[in-house]
Design an enzyme around this catalytic site. Sequence first.
Site, PDB file in Angstrom:
ATOM      1  N   LYS A  83       0.862  -1.188   0.000  1.00  0.00           N
ATOM      2  CA  LYS A  83       0.000   0.000   0.000  1.00  0.00           C
ATOM      3  C   LYS A  83       0.896   1.235   0.000  1.00  0.00           C
ATOM      4  O   LYS A  83       1.813   1.343   0.835  1.00  0.00           O
ATOM      5  CB  LYS A  83      -0.844  -0.041   1.270  1.00  0.00           C
ATOM      6  CG  LYS A  83      -2.186   0.619   1.164  1.00  0.00           C
ATOM      7  CD  LYS A  83      -2.948   0.294   2.456  1.00  0.00           C
ATOM      8  CE  LYS A  83      -4.315   0.866   2.482  1.00  0.00           C
ATOM      9  NZ  LYS A  83      -4.933   0.636   3.792  1.00  0.00           N
TER      10      LYS A  83
HETATM   11  O1  G3P Z   1      -9.583   1.807   4.719  1.00  0.00           O
HETATM   12  C1  G3P Z   1      -9.161   3.013   5.263  1.00  0.00           C
HETATM   13  C2  G3P Z   1      -9.687   3.121   6.618  1.00  0.00           C
HETATM   14  O2  G3P Z   1      -8.936   2.369   7.527  1.00  0.00           O
HETATM   15  C3  G3P Z   1      -9.929   4.490   7.106  1.00  0.00           C
HETATM   16  O3  G3P Z   1     -11.146   4.423   7.713  1.00  0.00           O
HETATM   17  O4  G3P Z   1     -12.923   5.139   9.209  1.00  0.00           O
HETATM   18  O5  G3P Z   1     -10.535   5.831   9.657  1.00  0.00           O
HETATM   19  O6  G3P Z   1     -11.809   6.823   7.779  1.00  0.00           O
HETATM   20  P1  G3P Z   1     -11.631   5.623   8.648  1.00  0.00           P
END
Ligand code: G3P
Length: 217
Positions: A83
């Site tokens: 990634k």
């Molecule tokens: O897949 C990306 C993720 O881990 C971020 O999610 O909920 O922190 O915006 P969030």
Amino acid sequence: MKFFADTAEIDAIRELAATGLLDGVTTNPSLIHKSGRDFMEVTKEICDIVDGPVSAEVVALDHDTMMREAEVLRKIADNVCIKVPLTIDGLKTCKALTEDGTMVNVTLCFSANQALLAAKAGATFISPFVGRHDDNGFDGMDLIRDIRLIYDNYAFETEILVASVRHAGHVLGSARIGADVATMPPKVILSLANHVLTDKGIEGFLADWEKTGQSIV
Ligand code: G3P
């Protein structure tokens, strides 16, 4: 549509893998921190449980160090997907790695133009963050729709991996648009099975079955 679990929690990954619904896993530095585990060790364990792609993120910001980090990460297992952030150095790294046959997930995508660059760099996956897009007054689903349109216009093979998924509505919207993958917290994957009428139906059937006085086993 493929489902990836966005977590580094081994128990949750095992539980989901046993349902047959899990196609891959994504991690990031915040999820590794949350797990309290050693990055290399937990990534190896996840790769042993799941056959599909397991995203492991580089933390360097320059191309040369990203390449060195990717070299270490891709030795963990054949299903590791590197990634990289959506920066010029990340895109350069993406190009070099994919040309060498390594899967790459380009993350932190917030615009369709960024997604276009990732596809041109040969990304295996592009990760648009719909929840964070919503948080900032935009519509995450509009972003997915634009990326789908652009990728179809030019027959790009990069898969749209919807990330920062917060709820079932994001999954439904992404599936309607034709996104390839959604990565989400395990609890969101499990919540997709919930419906009040399913619960009510089971309750009714069981009450009537009880009255028959029979048993199957
Ligand atoms: O897949 C990306 C993720 O881990 C971020 O999610 O909920 O922190 O915006 P969030």
